[in-house]
Structure formats: C-alpha cells, structure tokens
Design an enzyme around this catalytic site. Structure first.
Site, PDB file in Angstrom:
ATOM      1  N   ASP B 122       0.861  -1.182   0.000  1.00  0.00           N
ATOM      2  CA  ASP B 122       0.000   0.000   0.000  1.00  0.00           C
ATOM      3  C   ASP B 122       0.905   1.241   0.000  1.00  0.00           C
ATOM      4  O   ASP B 122       1.263   1.763  -1.044  1.00  0.00           O
ATOM      5  CB  ASP B 122      -0.920  -0.074   1.214  1.00  0.00           C
ATOM      6  CG  ASP B 122      -1.948   1.044   1.228  1.00  0.00           C
ATOM      7  OD1 ASP B 122      -2.423   1.431   0.157  1.00  0.00           O
ATOM      8  OD2 ASP B 122      -2.270   1.540   2.332  1.00  0.00           O
ATOM      9  N   THR B 125       5.430   1.300   3.464  1.00  0.00           N
ATOM     10  CA  THR B 125       6.084   1.517   4.759  1.00  0.00           C
ATOM     11  C   THR B 125       6.530   0.203   5.400  1.00  0.00           C
ATOM     12  O   THR B 125       7.671   0.084   5.866  1.00  0.00           O
ATOM     13  CB  THR B 125       5.109   2.249   5.720  1.00  0.00           C
ATOM     14  OG1 THR B 125       4.587   3.396   5.053  1.00  0.00           O
ATOM     15  CG2 THR B 125       5.819   2.667   6.993  1.00  0.00           C
ATOM     16  N   LYS B 162      -0.467  -1.471  -4.963  1.00  0.00           N
ATOM     17  CA  LYS B 162      -1.363  -0.358  -5.275  1.00  0.00           C
ATOM     18  C   LYS B 162      -0.596   0.742  -5.990  1.00  0.00           C
ATOM     19  O   LYS B 162       0.431   1.221  -5.507  1.00  0.00           O
ATOM     20  CB  LYS B 162      -1.997   0.185  -3.999  1.00  0.00           C
ATOM     21  CG  LYS B 162      -3.073  -0.723  -3.444  1.00  0.00           C
ATOM     22  CD  LYS B 162      -3.876   0.005  -2.383  1.00  0.00           C
ATOM     23  CE  LYS B 162      -4.968  -0.904  -1.830  1.00  0.00           C
ATOM     24  NZ  LYS B 162      -5.745  -0.215  -0.781  1.00  0.00           N
ATOM     25  N   TRP B 190     -10.370  -0.309  -2.798  1.00  0.00           N
ATOM     26  CA  TRP B 190     -10.510  -1.113  -1.583  1.00  0.00           C
ATOM     27  C   TRP B 190     -10.410  -2.589  -1.971  1.00  0.00           C
ATOM     28  O   TRP B 190     -11.286  -3.121  -2.645  1.00  0.00           O
ATOM     29  CB  TRP B 190     -11.870  -0.810  -0.952  1.00  0.00           C
ATOM     30  CG  TRP B 190     -12.108  -1.495   0.363  1.00  0.00           C
ATOM     31  CD1 TRP B 190     -11.379  -2.501   0.928  1.00  0.00           C
ATOM     32  CD2 TRP B 190     -13.166  -1.200   1.279  1.00  0.00           C
ATOM     33  NE1 TRP B 190     -11.912  -2.858   2.146  1.00  0.00           N
ATOM     34  CE2 TRP B 190     -13.013  -2.082   2.382  1.00  0.00           C
ATOM     35  CE3 TRP B 190     -14.238  -0.291   1.281  1.00  0.00           C
ATOM     36  CZ2 TRP B 190     -13.902  -2.076   3.468  1.00  0.00           C
ATOM     37  CZ3 TRP B 190     -15.108  -0.295   2.352  1.00  0.00           C
ATOM     38  CH2 TRP B 190     -14.933  -1.171   3.435  1.00  0.00           C
ATOM     39  N   TYR B 193     -10.169  -8.931   0.370  1.00  0.00           N
ATOM     40  CA  TYR B 193      -9.562 -10.263   0.379  1.00  0.00           C
ATOM     41  C   TYR B 193     -10.567 -11.291   0.903  1.00  0.00           C
ATOM     42  O   TYR B 193     -11.386 -10.978   1.773  1.00  0.00           O
ATOM     43  CB  TYR B 193      -8.292 -10.249   1.232  1.00  0.00           C
ATOM     44  CG  TYR B 193      -7.134  -9.560   0.534  1.00  0.00           C
ATOM     45  CD1 TYR B 193      -6.539 -10.148  -0.574  1.00  0.00           C
ATOM     46  CD2 TYR B 193      -6.673  -8.329   0.963  1.00  0.00           C
ATOM     47  CE1 TYR B 193      -5.496  -9.520  -1.233  1.00  0.00           C
ATOM     48  CE2 TYR B 193      -5.626  -7.688   0.305  1.00  0.00           C
ATOM     49  CZ  TYR B 193      -5.039  -8.294  -0.795  1.00  0.00           C
ATOM     50  OH  TYR B 193      -4.011  -7.661  -1.448  1.00  0.00           O
ATOM     51  N   PRO B 194     -10.460 -12.501   0.395  1.00  0.00           N
ATOM     52  CA  PRO B 194     -11.471 -13.500   0.771  1.00  0.00           C
ATOM     53  C   PRO B 194     -11.458 -13.830   2.263  1.00  0.00           C
ATOM     54  O   PRO B 194     -12.503 -14.117   2.848  1.00  0.00           O
ATOM     55  CB  PRO B 194     -11.092 -14.725  -0.078  1.00  0.00           C
ATOM     56  CG  PRO B 194      -9.666 -14.511  -0.488  1.00  0.00           C
ATOM     57  CD  PRO B 194      -9.500 -13.029  -0.593  1.00  0.00           C
ATOM     58  N   GLU B 196     -11.348 -12.038   4.670  1.00  0.00           N
ATOM     59  CA  GLU B 196     -12.117 -11.081   5.465  1.00  0.00           C
ATOM     60  C   GLU B 196     -13.621 -11.212   5.211  1.00  0.00           C
ATOM     61  O   GLU B 196     -14.424 -10.509   5.833  1.00  0.00           O
ATOM     62  CB  GLU B 196     -11.696  -9.640   5.104  1.00  0.00           C
ATOM     63  CG  GLU B 196     -10.248  -9.283   5.369  1.00  0.00           C
ATOM     64  CD  GLU B 196      -9.992  -8.859   6.805  1.00  0.00           C
ATOM     65  OE1 GLU B 196     -10.922  -8.916   7.623  1.00  0.00           O
ATOM     66  OE2 GLU B 196      -8.833  -8.490   7.103  1.00  0.00           O
TER      67      GLU B 196
END
Lengths: 213, 213
Positions: B122, B125, B162, B190, B193-194, B196
C-alpha cells in the site's frame, strides 16, 4: 479422473470450505464468550486457518488478535526418519515465540486465552509437543515474574481431526472442557488441501463433487 | 448488491484467484532459477500467500522451503495514530526471526536467497521496514560470524501493488533486478480479500463478476 481406488481415498477440500470451517468454529468460540487474546499458528499448515479464523474472532471496534507463529515439523516429514531415534525427539522446532517483541505491546501469555492453530491432527504428535512446550514456557515465565496464580488457558483449533489411533495425547482438562476444537472429524484418508493444488479449478470441482465446498 | 459508488471502488478477490497469483509468480521465479532458500512471511497478511507460494516453489524430491514469520503492524492500523510522533516509529514489531531455532537446522540467512511475502504493498512503509531491518540483521550476523563476503539476496512477493504514491522506498538494486514481484498492480481501490469475507459464497460470486477468479 474415473473412480479408481486411489481417488476414493482422497478427500478434496476447497478454499471456501476451509473458510466456512473457520467461520463455524469461531462462531462457537464467540458464543461461549471465549475469544482468545492471542493466536499461535503452527507453520506452515496452521498459517492459513489462523489468518482466516482471526477475521471471525473480531468484534466491531476491537483490535485484531495478535498472531504469533511457531515452526514445528515432524522429522518424518523432513525425510529425516533415520535420525529420530538417535536424537530422541520427533519434532523439529524452527521458530519459537518471540517474547521480547511480543511483551512490548502485549504483556505475555500469562493469564491469557491462547488459541493454537494447525491444519490437521494426524498422529497428534505435533499438537502434543506444542501444548507441552507452551505450557512449560508460560510456567517458567510465571516463576520468573512471580505471577504463579494467574491461569493461562490453552485451546486448539484444527481444520481436520483424523479418526485414527494417536501417538500422543492432549491434556485431559482440555478435552473435557471442549477446548479441543476440530472443524471436522474425518476418516484416515488423504486430505487434499487447496494450497497444494497444481490445478485449483479442477481441485475445486472435485471438492464440490465430494460436497466439500 | 446494485452498482453504488461504494461497490465500484471495491475489488473482490477470490481464494482461487489468489492461488493462481501465487502460482504464476512462483513459475517466474523457478524459470529464472531463483528458488528461495527461505520464505519470510509478514503476519498476518503475508501468511496465506506465503503458504500457497511455497507449494509452487518446490521441485520433486526437494524439501519444503522453511518459512519464518515476522510480525509487523502499522501504528495507524492499530488505532495508535496519536502515538506515532512521540515514539518516532511507524511500525510495530510483534515477532522477529528466531535465529536460535533456525540455525540449528538451517545455518542462517547469510548468503541465502530470501523471499519476503506480504499481501499488499500500500504505502510501502511495512516492506521498507522489513527489508531495512532484515538487511541490518544479516549484516550484524555477518560481522559476528566473520562471513562478510557472502551475499544475501532479498526478494519481495506481494499479491497486489497499489498504484499510488509511496511513503517509503525499496532498494534500487532490488527494483532494477526484478526482485520486487507483485502478482498484480491495481488502482488505489478497496481490496476485499477472501479471508475477510463474512459471506464467502457471495464474495466469490462478486469476484467472478469482476473477473477476479
């Protein structure tokens, strides 16, 4: 594929089936108000069910349950059968809890609900090792920190328990208090997990045909 | 579900899609003869892709690649935004490599090919932190063991990169030598993912509709 003897003895399991297994067991845990404080995943098999079940052990607004990984392998799975007797141990430890990092943000395992996760309970050797060593670890931490009154509660979650004679046992209390949670108890067949599938589309179709979707 | 604005910005990804992402990236690694000696999974997100990709990085007769887990979380994901500035760090380390257990069976990371796995890149970091800290760790091991000539090669595998401005960077050499492997580069949407998904059947259908199966 055809209905050969070999096919019959293989049980194909889809990812969605595994997802639902985790969801169902988590619902049971939450219904009893026994949400774990930490999840311990046994690598590599326990990593996938551990990550999935965490999603369902979360209530709105609560933080994610921390996951610690421990690496345990059976000598026999590493092609080291011949070394077992001379070394006198059946389990190889490739990673252990990192109390140093954990405690900075989490205190310790003392007095916590701890959910140990693996994919399959075959001979029970690995799970026996995990519970025994973790209990010992916590015990020595308790003595060190002078916190011996606090009770740590271990539970186990596996996707599949194979209905077969076991080579090792788990604590009586864990069994009688329903802290051993197998999503499914299955005959001693060859479990084909999706993460091993070379053709996931065909694998999923076979799982659906067998009712494991 | 209906085509609301909210829906459009969500990308649903099935388990089978993730499986194929891992399989495809692994095939590329194997074709280049760059099979890793060890996989480092960043918990929790990296656990599932790490376990899956391991299946495809195995050649017949070879042993499973050992997996080590490291626990890294962003402060912002833990609802601790306000503490970041005072502490001066963005990443929380909840578990680190266990060199003690690892080395008994594996030597160390020195001179090895190391594949770091996470689900999403993302802001970059976490990955920046992981690479920097691992390089430093290996470096200090090299000095300790007087093995400074051996070169350790780090690669990264993520399911999704991303396409957005990053807050941190990765080593130039890693990028130019194609050791940064994203199965897919996606817009800044957004990612659903499966693992979740509260309803995995519905989730899978949505993923199929979007072509992410």
């Amino acid at each position: 594929m055809g209905g050969t003897v070999e096919d019959v003895q293989k049980m194909y399991i889809s990812y969605n089936n595994i997802h639902k297994c985790c969801q169902r067991v988590a619902a049971g845990i939450m219904a009893k108000g026994e949400r774990p404080d930490v999840i311990i995943a046994i690598t590599g098999g326990g990593m996938i069910p551990a990550r999935i079940i965490r999603s369902f052990l979360k209530s709105r607004g609560q933080k994610n349950i921390p996951i610690q990984a421990i690496g345990l392998s059976l000598y026999e799975d590493m092609g080291l059968d011949d070394q077992v007797e001379s070394i006198g141990k059946e389990v190889i430890r490739t990673q252990w809890l990192d109390f140093g990092s954990l405690e900075q943000h989490f205190d310790s395992l003392i007095g916590k609900r701890v959910l140990i996760v693996d994919e399959v309970d075959d001979t029970r050797t690995t799970l026996h090792y995990a519970v025994t060593e973790l209990e010992q670890e916590v015990r020595s931490q308790q003595i060190k920190l002078n916190r011996i009154e606090e009770k740590t509660i271990f539970s186990i979650f596996v996707l599949h328990n194979k209905d077969k004679p076991k080579k090792a046992s788990l604590p009586e209390e864990m069994m009688s208090e329903d802290r051993y949670l197998a999503a499914e108890t299955v005959p001693d067949v060859w479990l084909c997990y999706p993460w091993e599938a070379m053709d996931i589309e065909e694998h999923t179709e076979l799982a659906i045909k067998q009712g494991n979707n």
